[in-house]
Design an enzyme around this catalytic site. Structure first.
Site, PDB file in Angstrom:
ATOM      1  N   ASP A   1      38.094  28.298  44.365  1.00 29.21           N
ATOM      2  CA  ASP A   1      38.826  27.212  45.023  1.00 29.21           C
ATOM      3  C   ASP A   1      38.702  25.922  44.222  1.00 29.21           C
ATOM      4  OD1 ASP A   1      39.303  29.023  47.052  1.00 29.21           O
ATOM      5  OD2 ASP A   1      37.785  28.195  48.398  1.00 29.21           O
ATOM      6  N   ASN A   5      40.087  35.849  38.460  1.00 25.71           N
ATOM      7  CA  ASN A   5      38.792  36.065  37.821  1.00 25.71           C
ATOM      8  C   ASN A   5      38.867  37.372  37.035  1.00 25.71           C
ATOM      9  OD1 ASN A   5      38.252  38.262  39.614  1.00 25.71           O
ATOM     10  ND2 ASN A   5      37.374  36.855  41.113  1.00 25.71           N
ATOM     11  N   MET A   6      37.805  37.715  36.346  1.00 22.27           N
ATOM     12  CA  MET A   6      37.864  38.856  35.435  1.00 22.27           C
ATOM     13  C   MET A   6      38.115  40.161  36.179  1.00 22.27           C
ATOM     14  SD  MET A   6      37.865  39.122  32.216  1.00 22.27           S
ATOM     15  CE  MET A   6      37.780  40.368  30.933  1.00 22.27           C
ATOM     16  N   SER A   7      37.486  40.346  37.326  1.00 22.33           N
ATOM     17  CA  SER A   7      37.686  41.596  38.060  1.00 22.33           C
ATOM     18  C   SER A   7      39.108  41.686  38.601  1.00 22.33           C
ATOM     19  CB  SER A   7      36.669  41.720  39.191  1.00 22.33           C
ATOM     20  OG  SER A   7      36.804  40.669  40.119  1.00 22.33           O
ATOM     21  N   GLU A   8      39.659  40.567  39.060  1.00 24.08           N
ATOM     22  CA  GLU A   8      41.049  40.558  39.535  1.00 24.08           C
ATOM     23  C   GLU A   8      42.017  40.840  38.393  1.00 24.08           C
ATOM     24  OE1 GLU A   8      40.467  37.285  43.152  1.00 24.08           O
ATOM     25  OE2 GLU A   8      40.953  36.638  41.125  1.00 24.08           O
TER      26      GLU A   8
END
Length: 476
Positions: A264, A195-198
């Site tokens: 998921d 995701n964007m934060s990861e």
């Protein structure tokens, strides 16, 4: 977005990762505890759902894919509940039991559809347990087409480089739902779905769309990945592959109740589609639609094939993005072609839209996935048809065309012929109504030179704008 579902039952997927049990305690609350300023919840419902990597596996099974699941569990009642939960829904579990650790459990207390607190019961698994799990999973690679590494940083995935290399050597795609700031552990995988934060935790803050693509391309090169799919919440997702334009897929979620397990769902739908033979852009579009469904549910949930079909029908029932500029359409066509969509184009004045036009445009749309209608502007119509035409302004003509279910994009042009705009857009198929010869159709030579096709369609006899105008005038 035109998406065709593959035969999901052909998919053979192995999920390896952090399995857990999501336990829900649900009940009403109507007072504050006298012991502390917290609500008192009177529990009247307890529900267990497989979570983490187990939820990934359940999503695959719900879509119809054949799925095996490898994970670490403790020797406890929670592991038994997890086993019952996955087996009941068609997942084949292969646990490695670690006797001195508990099966990971996430206990959530809910009231009035709101989560009040989450309690985690877990201890991280060590490298020895992870290595043993990956060795066990490696023995199953001959039976699958796709592997998912579902990493929740609980220790199951560990250091998977050798496992990834073994899978790729056998022609098995490896998709990773990553965790943490060290993506180097996943070197050589087919695709990562951060995701964007990861993503920003690894590459730094993203300042623009171009910066996102640049950082993603560097990460692809550094880690020898085939692709990155960055999920971006309300902005949808972006697919980046080496030496190709990025593909932005807008979100299709209507209502968001709970994002639990959305990641998921993305990776499970992606893996199932790829395992069933879908091309990567199509698989990403399927995953995006599935995510839009699951965030409309409360708690850890799955998406069935029927729900996915209904969501696609709803989304694809929209008439596209309507009236656009040439520049907007150039970008939209790049995205459509990356998704593997066949683009059809036609043109005309369409001054008074009639049944013949509607029938003709429906025929044209049936020849592909997307239909562009290029429309002569008012000055162009006047030069072609004479004074008194057009009856309707170009804005009104385009608005009516954009309202047809068969039409995706409507774009104006000012010249007497659409040759320039056709040469710029270069559809896969150019169609024209009437008794034209293919070699006489404006823009046809450019389309053919680009590898496209040109086709002449018949008009409905006895129906024309000129005849309608003459009929009106004769009555008055």
């Amino acid at each position: 977005m035109k998406v065709t579902l593959p035969a999901f039952e052909k998919a053979r997927v192995l999920v390896v990762g952090d399995v857990m049990l999501d336990r829900y305690w649900v009940g009403p609350t109507g007072r504050i505890s006298p012991e502390a300023p917290v609500p008192v919840v009177r529990i009247n419902q307890i529900e267990d759902r497989p979570g983490g990597a187990a939820n990934v596996a359940l999503n695959i099974a719900a879509l119809g894919g054949k799925v095996q699941l490898s994970g670490l569990v403790g020797q406890d009642d929670t592991a038994d509940a997890l086993t019952r939960g996955v087996q009941a829904l068609g997942v084949e579990p292969h646990w490695l039991v670690v006797e001195d650790k508990p099966t990971i459990t996430k206990l959530r207390v809910l009231s009035r559809n709101q989560q009040l607190i989450r309690l985690d019961f877990e201890e991280a698994f060590d490298k020895h347990s992870s290595d043993a799990l990956l060795n066990q999973a490696q023995a199953r690679l001959d039976d699958v087409d796709v592997v998912i590494l579902s990493d929740y940083a609980k220790g199951a995935v560990g250091e998977p480089a050798d496992f990834i290399a073994s899978a790729r050597a056998k022609g098995v795609k490896v998709l990773v739902d990553p965790k943490g700031s060290d993506f180097a552990r996943y070197r050589g995988a087919t695709l990562l779905t951060p995701n964007m934060s990861e993503f920003e935790a690894v590459v730094g803050t993203v300042t623009s769309e171009a910066d996102l693509v640049d950082k993603a391309q560097k990460l692809l090169q550094d880690l020898a990945l085939d692709a990155l799919l960055v999920t971006r919440s309300e902005k949808g997702m972006t697919l980046i592959t080496p030496n190709a334009p990025e593909l932005h897929i807008p979100t299709v979620a209507r209502e968001v109740y709970d994002v639990t397990g959305a990641g998921d769902t993305v990776i499970s739908a992606l893996a199932t589609a790829l395992g069933a033979g879908a091309e990567l852009p199509q698989a990403c579009a399927i995953a995006n639609t599935a995510a839009g469904v699951v965030v409309g549910k409360l708690g850890t949930s799955t998406v069935s094939r029927i729900e996915l079909i209904e969501a696609l029908k709803s989304h694809q029932g929209e008439s596209g993005i309507g009236v656009v500029s040439e520049d907007q359409l150039v970008y939209a066509l790049e995205q459509a072609k990356l998704r593997g969509e066949r683009v059809v184009m036609t043109n005309g004045c369409f001054d008074i839209l009639h049944a013949g036009h509607v029938s003709y445009l429906a025929q044209a749309k049936a020849l592909g996935d997307r239909l562009i209608v290029a429309v002569n502007d008012d000055d162009s119509v006047r030069r072609l048809k004479g004074d008194g035409r057009p009856v309707n302004s170009v804005d009104r003509r385009m608005a009516v065309l954009a309202g047809l279910a068969s039409v995706d994009w409507v774009v104006p042009f000012s010249e007497d012929t659409p040759q320039r705009v056709i040469a710029r857009l270069l559809p896969d198929l150019l169609v024209k109504g009437g008794d034209y010869k293919v070699e006489d159709i404006a823009g046809g030579a450019e389309v053919i030179a680009n590898g496209g096709q040109v086709k002449v369609l018949g008009f409905e006899d006895g129906v024309s704008t000129t005849a309608i105008i003459q009929n009106i005038m004769s009555r008055h």
